[in-house]
Design a protein around this motif. Structure first.
Motif, mmCIF file in Angstrom:
data_model
loop_
_atom_site.group_PDB
_atom_site.id
_atom_site.type_symbol
_atom_site.label_atom_id
_atom_site.label_comp_id
_atom_site.label_asym_id
_atom_site.label_seq_id
_atom_site.Cartn_x
_atom_site.Cartn_y
_atom_site.Cartn_z
ATOM 1 N N ILE A 344 0.809 -1.225 0.000
ATOM 2 C CA ILE A 344 0.000 0.000 0.000
ATOM 3 C C ILE A 344 0.836 1.267 0.000
ATOM 4 O O ILE A 344 0.287 2.367 -0.120
ATOM 5 N N ARG A 346 2.583 4.437 -0.968
ATOM 6 C CA ARG A 346 2.253 5.278 -2.113
ATOM 7 C C ARG A 346 3.397 6.183 -2.550
ATOM 8 O O ARG A 346 3.384 6.722 -3.653
ATOM 9 N N GLN A 347 4.354 6.387 -1.664
ATOM 10 C CA GLN A 347 5.477 7.266 -2.015
ATOM 11 C C GLN A 347 6.666 6.936 -1.124
ATOM 12 O O GLN A 347 6.531 6.235 -0.126
ATOM 13 N N THR A 359 -1.742 7.798 8.047
ATOM 14 C CA THR A 359 -1.111 7.558 6.749
ATOM 15 C C THR A 359 -1.410 6.146 6.254
ATOM 16 O O THR A 359 -1.763 5.936 5.085
ATOM 17 N N ASN A 363 -3.399 5.202 2.855
ATOM 18 C CA ASN A 363 -2.722 4.408 1.828
ATOM 19 C C ASN A 363 -3.505 3.133 1.499
ATOM 20 O O ASN A 363 -3.620 2.745 0.332
ATOM 21 N N ASP A 366 -6.698 4.132 -0.508
ATOM 22 C CA ASP A 366 -6.403 4.523 -1.887
ATOM 23 C C ASP A 366 -5.987 3.327 -2.737
ATOM 24 O O ASP A 366 -6.377 3.220 -3.914
ATOM 25 N N THR A 367 -5.193 2.438 -2.172
ATOM 26 C CA THR A 367 -4.755 1.268 -2.928
ATOM 27 C C THR A 367 -5.936 0.339 -3.228
ATOM 28 O O THR A 367 -6.082 -0.155 -4.353
ATOM 29 N N GLN A 370 -8.044 1.693 -6.150
ATOM 30 C CA GLN A 370 -7.488 1.526 -7.496
ATOM 31 C C GLN A 370 -7.527 0.061 -7.943
ATOM 32 O O GLN A 370 -7.811 -0.230 -9.116
#
Length: 383
Positions: A344, A346-347, A359, A363, A366-367, A370
């Motif tokens: 997961i 993201r950056q 966080t 993450n 959002d994962t 998608q």
């Protein structure tokens, strides 16, 4: 689309329930009409009380008990009132995380508070117990717990010994004449995934003593005392077996449960999956979502996500896993029922920032969104 989410905790970041809710938020963004069932997951260690109590519609309780350092603490456990069942973690009363590193010494830590939790639940009508015994700070063979339940542990002068491992040196007799009468009506399912005996080179003192603060000379002492304790128990209760797999769990608490109560040691993940009726939910799912904080080669060695995946595969269901991070050897998970897994992160960030609960939650959300957008495209290519 019917989706079952059964994700283990992301330790240090999200509980099992929090991780499930974060994934569900992302999935519903991609599939607004999705029918999602979140089943909290645990393996008998940290998070078991929450997973089973919430997953089975119970209520959380708090009680003041004696902590591992013989000081009062507040412990939490769950009750399923209609089943007269209590769900506990011994670590809530005697866990190593309750002892500052500078004070860790298994000679002086006690399981007395575990017995006090049991008493509280019994007084509230419970007669069945599901107890996780991972993460202990103790090596007292369950002596403290038994004393709280009314067992008299006596020295050679007939005086009560103290409640910790050091007391085992003086233990000369076990008197059960004042044990709480209700104990004989109680059953105990003990979530235990270690197979160590009570004593010897693979026993609790040798294997787990060092992480609890025991140097080599202390380990040999405690092992001798536990051997004598087992001999006393066997003289009074012929079924007592210090070599039984799991007898050495939680500093010998496994031995105490097996010897002095109507107890059975079981796989923690098996108990949780059975009690939450996970398989029934999976059987009616279109897709199953699981995961944990880190997927790696050890995941396939009985950890919760593989347990979920194996059930799913027995019903020919696809399985997706999310993880805080993924080790190179996690590929073996694909051979054990996880069809695809996704880290997961993201950056580029620090471990501390990545594990910050807000966080990690974002993450994961959002994962999941998608991944399920991609699945929706595959399901409806015309869109």
């Amino acid at each position: 689309m019917n989706i079952v989410i059964a994700i283990d905790s992301f330790k240090g970041s999200l509980s099992s329930l929090e991780a499930g809710e974060a994934a569900a938020t992302g999935i519903l963004r991609a599939c607004p009409g999705g029918n999602i069932k979140i089943l909290p997951l645990a393996d008998g260690g940290e998070g078991t009380v929450e997973a089973l109590t919430i997953g089975m519609g119970g209520e959380l309780q708090t009680v003041k008990v004696t902590g591992p350092l013989d000081e009062p603490i507040i412990a939490q456990y769950g009750i399923l009132a209609t089943e007269k069942t209590a769900i506990m973690e011994m670590a809530a009363a005697a866990g190593i995380t309750l002892v500052p590193k500078g004070k860790r010494n298994p000679l002086y830590t006690t399981t007395y508070g575990v017995g006090e939790m049991l008493l509280d639940a019994i007084r509230k009508g419970c007669r069945h117990f599901i107890i996780g015994i991972g993460g202990s700070a103790t090596n007292d063979g369950g002596l403290g717990m038994l004393q709280a339940l009314g067992y008299k542990m006596l020295d050679d002068m007939g005086n009560p010994v103290s409640h910790n491992a050091l007391a085992l040196e003086k233990l000369a007799a076990i008197d059960d004449s004042d044990v709480l009468p209700e104990i004989k009506d109680c059953t105990f399912r003990i979530a235990c995934d270690v197979t160590n005996p009570l004593c010897g080179p693979e026993g609790c003192s040798a294997v787990f003593g060092p992480q609890k603060g025991a140097p080599p000379n202390m380990i040999s002492q405690m092992d001798r005392w536990l051997t004598r304790y087992a001999e006393l128990a066997q003289a009074k209760y012929p079924h007592a077996n210090p070599d039984a797999p799991g007898a050495g769990a939680a500093g010998g608490l496994g031995f105490a449960f097996l010897t002095f109560t109507n107890a059975k040691l079981e796989s923690g993940i098996h108990i949780v999956m059975t009690e939450t009726k996970l398989e029934d939910h999976i059987a009616h799912a279109d897709i199953v979502v699981t995961g944990e904080g880190q997927l790696d080669g050890q995941t396939v060695m009985g950890k919760a996500p593989i347990g979920v995946a194996q059930i799913a595969k027995s019903h020919a269901k696809p399985v997706i896993a999310f993880s805080g991070c993924v080790a190179p050897d996690a590929r073996i998970c694909n051979e054990h029922g996880i069809d695809a897994y996704f880290p997961i992160l993201r950056q580029v960030t620090t471990l501390q920032d990545a594990m910050e609960p807000g966080t990690a939650r974002q993450n994961l959300t959002d994962t999941a969104e998608q991944v399920f957008r991609l699945l929706k495209i595959k399901s409806h290519p015309e869109r």
